[in-house]
Design a protein around this motif. Sequence first.
Motif, PDB file in Angstrom:
ATOM      1  N   ILE A 117     -58.657  21.082   1.151  1.00  0.00           N
ATOM      2  CA  ILE A 117     -58.533  21.470  -0.253  1.00  0.00           C
ATOM      3  C   ILE A 117     -57.913  22.670  -0.258  1.00  0.00           C
ATOM      4  CG2 ILE A 117     -59.931  23.752  -1.212  1.00  0.00           C
ATOM      5  CD1 ILE A 117     -62.791  22.232   0.040  1.00  0.00           C
ATOM      6  N   VAL A 118     -57.335  23.212   0.738  1.00  0.00           N
ATOM      7  CA  VAL A 118     -56.256  24.443   0.783  1.00  0.00           C
ATOM      8  C   VAL A 118     -54.586  23.234   0.839  1.00  0.00           C
ATOM      9  CG1 VAL A 118     -55.016  25.661   1.786  1.00  0.00           C
ATOM     10  CG2 VAL A 118     -57.462  25.773   2.258  1.00  0.00           C
ATOM     11  N   LEU A 119     -54.794  21.955   1.126  1.00  0.00           N
ATOM     12  CA  LEU A 119     -53.495  21.561   0.786  1.00  0.00           C
ATOM     13  C   LEU A 119     -53.473  21.375  -0.696  1.00  0.00           C
ATOM     14  CD1 LEU A 119     -53.171  19.214   4.246  1.00  0.00           C
ATOM     15  CD2 LEU A 119     -52.064  21.474   3.489  1.00  0.00           C
ATOM     16  N   LEU A 120     -54.748  20.607  -1.032  1.00  0.00           N
ATOM     17  CA  LEU A 120     -54.462  19.428  -2.852  1.00  0.00           C
ATOM     18  C   LEU A 120     -54.313  21.295  -3.564  1.00  0.00           C
ATOM     19  CD1 LEU A 120     -55.453  17.609  -4.450  1.00  0.00           C
ATOM     20  CD2 LEU A 120     -57.921  19.153  -4.178  1.00  0.00           C
ATOM     21  N   GLY A 121     -54.861  22.345  -3.770  1.00  0.00           N
ATOM     22  CA  GLY A 121     -54.348  23.542  -3.891  1.00  0.00           C
ATOM     23  C   GLY A 121     -52.954  24.018  -3.770  1.00  0.00           C
ATOM     24  N   ILE A 122     -52.208  23.875  -2.748  1.00  0.00           N
ATOM     25  CA  ILE A 122     -51.399  23.925  -2.464  1.00  0.00           C
ATOM     26  C   ILE A 122     -49.953  22.400  -3.431  1.00  0.00           C
ATOM     27  CG2 ILE A 122     -49.184  23.613  -0.696  1.00  0.00           C
ATOM     28  CD1 ILE A 122     -50.678  24.734   1.686  1.00  0.00           C
ATOM     29  N   VAL A 123     -50.171  21.251  -3.149  1.00  0.00           N
ATOM     30  CA  VAL A 123     -49.898  20.239  -4.296  1.00  0.00           C
ATOM     31  C   VAL A 123     -50.183  20.625  -5.555  1.00  0.00           C
ATOM     32  CG1 VAL A 123     -50.358  17.472  -4.748  1.00  0.00           C
ATOM     33  CG2 VAL A 123     -50.658  18.690  -2.344  1.00  0.00           C
ATOM     34  N   ILE A 124     -51.062  20.651  -5.533  1.00  0.00           N
ATOM     35  CA  ILE A 124     -51.187  21.310  -7.558  1.00  0.00           C
ATOM     36  C   ILE A 124     -50.787  21.991  -7.935  1.00  0.00           C
ATOM     37  CG2 ILE A 124     -52.976  22.467  -9.440  1.00  0.00           C
ATOM     38  CD1 ILE A 124     -55.145  20.934  -7.717  1.00  0.00           C
ATOM     39  N   ILE A 125     -50.087  23.416  -7.037  1.00  0.00           N
ATOM     40  CA  ILE A 125     -48.926  24.065  -7.107  1.00  0.00           C
ATOM     41  C   ILE A 125     -47.921  23.723  -7.326  1.00  0.00           C
ATOM     42  CG2 ILE A 125     -48.044  26.697  -7.066  1.00  0.00           C
ATOM     43  CD1 ILE A 125     -51.165  26.893  -5.714  1.00  0.00           C
ATOM     44  N   GLY A 126     -47.504  22.954  -5.943  1.00  0.00           N
ATOM     45  CA  GLY A 126     -46.377  22.806  -6.102  1.00  0.00           C
ATOM     46  C   GLY A 126     -46.061  21.448  -7.134  1.00  0.00           C
ATOM     47  N   GLY A 127     -47.046  20.860  -7.889  1.00  0.00           N
ATOM     48  CA  GLY A 127     -46.772  20.285  -8.597  1.00  0.00           C
ATOM     49  C   GLY A 127     -46.538  20.610  -9.900  1.00  0.00           C
ATOM     50  N   VAL A 128     -47.057  21.772 -10.233  1.00  0.00           N
ATOM     51  CA  VAL A 128     -47.026  22.848 -11.620  1.00  0.00           C
ATOM     52  C   VAL A 128     -44.795  23.341 -11.312  1.00  0.00           C
ATOM     53  CG1 VAL A 128     -47.888  25.008 -12.661  1.00  0.00           C
ATOM     54  CG2 VAL A 128     -49.348  22.752 -11.858  1.00  0.00           C
ATOM     55  N   LEU A 129     -45.066  23.858 -10.080  1.00  0.00           N
ATOM     56  CA  LEU A 129     -43.579  23.946 -10.440  1.00  0.00           C
ATOM     57  C   LEU A 129     -42.648  22.655 -10.159  1.00  0.00           C
ATOM     58  CD1 LEU A 129     -44.042  26.703  -7.019  1.00  0.00           C
ATOM     59  CD2 LEU A 129     -43.722  27.226  -9.526  1.00  0.00           C
ATOM     60  N   PHE A 130     -42.995  21.832  -9.794  1.00  0.00           N
ATOM     61  CA  PHE A 130     -42.002  20.337  -9.883  1.00  0.00           C
ATOM     62  C   PHE A 130     -41.836  20.594 -11.358  1.00  0.00           C
ATOM     63  CE2 PHE A 130     -42.101  15.924 -10.056  1.00  0.00           C
ATOM     64  CZ  PHE A 130     -40.647  15.571  -9.747  1.00  0.00           C
ATOM     65  N   LEU A 131     -43.490  20.273 -12.219  1.00  0.00           N
ATOM     66  CA  LEU A 131     -43.275  19.668 -13.727  1.00  0.00           C
ATOM     67  C   LEU A 131     -42.539  20.757 -14.467  1.00  0.00           C
ATOM     68  CD1 LEU A 131     -44.210  17.989 -15.666  1.00  0.00           C
ATOM     69  CD2 LEU A 131     -46.030  19.613 -15.731  1.00  0.00           C
ATOM     70  N   TRP A 132     -42.240  21.404 -14.254  1.00  0.00           N
ATOM     71  CA  TRP A 132     -41.745  23.003 -14.748  1.00  0.00           C
ATOM     72  C   TRP A 132     -40.080  23.367 -14.700  1.00  0.00           C
ATOM     73  CZ3 TRP A 132     -38.301  26.788 -12.256  1.00  0.00           C
ATOM     74  CH2 TRP A 132     -37.635  28.052 -13.143  1.00  0.00           C
ATOM     75  N   PHE A 133     -39.298  22.231 -13.083  1.00  0.00           N
ATOM     76  CA  PHE A 133     -38.569  22.428 -12.477  1.00  0.00           C
ATOM     77  C   PHE A 133     -38.100  21.112 -13.104  1.00  0.00           C
ATOM     78  CE2 PHE A 133     -35.375  20.215  -9.544  1.00  0.00           C
ATOM     79  CZ  PHE A 133     -34.153  21.109 -10.314  1.00  0.00           C
ATOM     80  N   TRP A 134     -38.883  19.990 -13.617  1.00  0.00           N
ATOM     81  CA  TRP A 134     -37.880  18.990 -13.889  1.00  0.00           C
ATOM     82  C   TRP A 134     -37.908  19.002 -15.190  1.00  0.00           C
ATOM     83  CZ3 TRP A 134     -40.781  15.904 -17.759  1.00  0.00           C
ATOM     84  CH2 TRP A 134     -39.669  14.225 -17.776  1.00  0.00           C
ATOM     85  N   ILE A 135     -38.629  19.897 -15.962  1.00  0.00           N
ATOM     86  CA  ILE A 135     -38.712  19.428 -17.416  1.00  0.00           C
ATOM     87  C   ILE A 135     -37.363  20.267 -17.596  1.00  0.00           C
ATOM     88  CG2 ILE A 135     -39.641  21.296 -19.862  1.00  0.00           C
ATOM     89  CD1 ILE A 135     -42.406  20.603 -18.376  1.00  0.00           C
ATOM     90  N   ARG A 136     -36.956  21.806 -16.294  1.00  0.00           N
ATOM     91  CA  ARG A 136     -35.792  22.594 -16.797  1.00  0.00           C
ATOM     92  C   ARG A 136     -34.448  21.128 -16.843  1.00  0.00           C
ATOM     93  NH1 ARG A 136     -34.195  27.719 -13.328  1.00  0.00           N
ATOM     94  NH2 ARG A 136     -32.459  28.447 -14.221  1.00  0.00           N
ATOM     95  N   GLN A 137     -34.584  20.947 -15.465  1.00  0.00           N
ATOM     96  CA  GLN A 137     -33.378  19.758 -15.472  1.00  0.00           C
ATOM     97  C   GLN A 137     -33.435  18.808 -16.264  1.00  0.00           C
ATOM     98  OE1 GLN A 137     -32.306  21.227 -13.199  1.00  0.00           O
ATOM     99  NE2 GLN A 137     -31.462  20.092 -12.051  1.00  0.00           N
ATOM    100  N   LYS A 138     -34.592  18.231 -17.509  1.00  0.00           N
ATOM    101  CA  LYS A 138     -34.114  17.532 -18.119  1.00  0.00           C
ATOM    102  C   LYS A 138     -33.099  17.815 -19.425  1.00  0.00           C
ATOM    103  CE  LYS A 138     -35.620  13.213 -19.599  1.00  0.00           C
ATOM    104  NZ  LYS A 138     -35.169  12.278 -19.259  1.00  0.00           N
ATOM    105  N   ASN A 139     -34.267  19.518 -19.224  1.00  0.00           N
ATOM    106  CA  ASN A 139     -33.339  19.770 -20.392  1.00  0.00           C
ATOM    107  C   ASN A 139     -31.902  19.764 -20.623  1.00  0.00           C
ATOM    108  OD1 ASN A 139     -35.585  20.356 -22.359  1.00  0.00           O
ATOM    109  ND2 ASN A 139     -35.832  22.023 -21.365  1.00  0.00           N
ATOM    110  N   LYS A 140     -31.608  20.178 -19.686  1.00  0.00           N
ATOM    111  CA  LYS A 140     -29.898  20.743 -18.906  1.00  0.00           C
ATOM    112  C   LYS A 140     -29.536  18.891 -19.205  1.00  0.00           C
ATOM    113  CE  LYS A 140     -30.178  24.634 -15.622  1.00  0.00           C
ATOM    114  NZ  LYS A 140     -30.813  24.929 -14.189  1.00  0.00           N
ATOM    115  N   GLN A 141     -30.471  17.930 -18.979  1.00  0.00           N
ATOM    116  CA  GLN A 141     -29.315  16.820 -18.995  1.00  0.00           C
ATOM    117  C   GLN A 141     -29.282  16.156 -20.063  1.00  0.00           C
ATOM    118  OE1 GLN A 141     -31.728  13.851 -16.789  1.00  0.00           O
ATOM    119  NE2 GLN A 141     -31.471  14.996 -14.641  1.00  0.00           N
TER     120      GLN A 141
END
Length: 573
Positions: free
Chosen positions: A386-410
Amino acid sequence: MQCILFRFVSVEQYQTMRTPIYFFGLILFIGFKAACTSQIETPSLLQEARYLAESHPDSAMRLIDAIVDPEGSLNKKQYMQYLVTRVQVRHKNYRDITEDTLIFDAARYFRQHNKDLKQTALALFYSGSVRRQQKQYEPAMVYYKEAEHYAKKAKDNSLRGLVEYNIGDLLAEQGLHYKALDRYRTAARYYQDELDKLAYSYSAMGRMFLFEEDNDSAFYYFHRGLDIAREKGSKVLQSQLAQSLGVAYGEVKRYNEAERYHREAMQLTSDSTELPRNYLNLAKLYSKMPQADSASVYAEKLKEGLDRLKDNYFQASACNFLAGWEKAQGNYDSAFAHQDKRMKVLAQIMEDRGNQSVYEVEQKYNYERIQAQHYRAQSVKQRWIIVLLGIVIIGGVLFLWFWIRQKNKQIAVQQSMDTLTEMNRDLENTVLKKRLALRRALLWRFDIAKKVLKLNEGVRMNPKNTLEKSIIAQFNNIVYGETTIDEHWEALLQTFKNSRPGYAEKIRENYTDLTETEFRICILTYADFSVKEIAVVLQQSPNTIQTRRTTLRKKLGLHSGGDIAEHIDNILR
């Protein structure tokens, strides 16, 4: 707090409680011992399966199936070895491996931890085999090529031969027979110490030559394979290769040789269950020759052993031949009977495939059930999940934010690149226009010089006309100063240098082997002077100029008739 309080009990109460306590303790002990034994035995089962995978894949398959919880009872590396070995033994036992996609995880793992080069090569090779069964031939070839790389680094000739042979098979399936032949040849070099595999490599090479209708080469390699089998003394291998030769000779209508090798194969067959194959080959051969009596004899023998055949695929082929044979003899009832049996055998084949699919589903279900029980028994692991799943979700959200940011830069970078590309295109058009304008100015200046040359040539042709001679002399004096017509070259060269700064020097630097005359011809040709005009300037015959221009083209690296001006523009611009 009650669960940790002590209280006193009587002797009678203790004696009453002693039996269930012992029973409960015995259950705990047996369960603990079984769990420990499973944890200890599972790696041993895997190790034994890996050892037997190549030589006894059927035994290795039983060992692999005995491992009920591989992910729970093996460490990370062992689990990845299990995935590779499982696909390996399934493949060698002719099982369907299209769904064994976990092998790709093993390939990634060993690629990242490639200390065990052989295991990495195996993981990549069987990943390619899965893709090949999925009919995804390009990814299969990529995996095979990677496996080839790691097998080479591991210096394992047997593994290199395996990879090369299967690359050959993949190419042969695409109809690329000569490319496949090269791979089979390479496999044969690696299999020099493994005579069985070497013989099969020669057999594959023979098939490729046969496909390309190079019969002499085909039979040469078939015979080499058979010679190796005889040298090794393997009757099974000899029988198989002799049958291959018999079929091959039959295909090219060399029936006497075909008969000889089919009979040799039958003599070498020690397993009575394999004799029907020989009967079928001989019956087919004699029906082609035609020798109806002999064909009938072997057809009858085939019918006698038909019910004892265990191979459903071969039984279907035999029934198909017998149905056609009986029909040709006018025995329609027997023909229909064999055709009916063939249909039943085909139905059995389909049912077996279905049963195999059900077995695979059952295996998957049992594995998932045991895995679920394993995780339910360990509440601590569940909390960590459960703890790892929470970390994965948070990581997924951060990754999505980073990915959108990088996409805009691209996107922004792409827009900038598009703008620069457009600017570069405009600049190229501008440069091209300037170059064309400069060339027109150059040709205009040289055009004046050419006309002066024509006037001078006219004066030389009519030396008595003193008035024209005087006028031309004055014109030359105005245009060229005090120079004479023999010094026109220097004036022309200066005009060229003014119009094309640096070109003359670059021509001399790039083509140092040009003679002075060839250099002058090069400059004048660039300025669009004709052969006759160059002949006037250089005071040589047109034939001489034409010959020298041919030599000039060779030195410039041009073919006969190539455009010298265009070549210089391409080299020096």
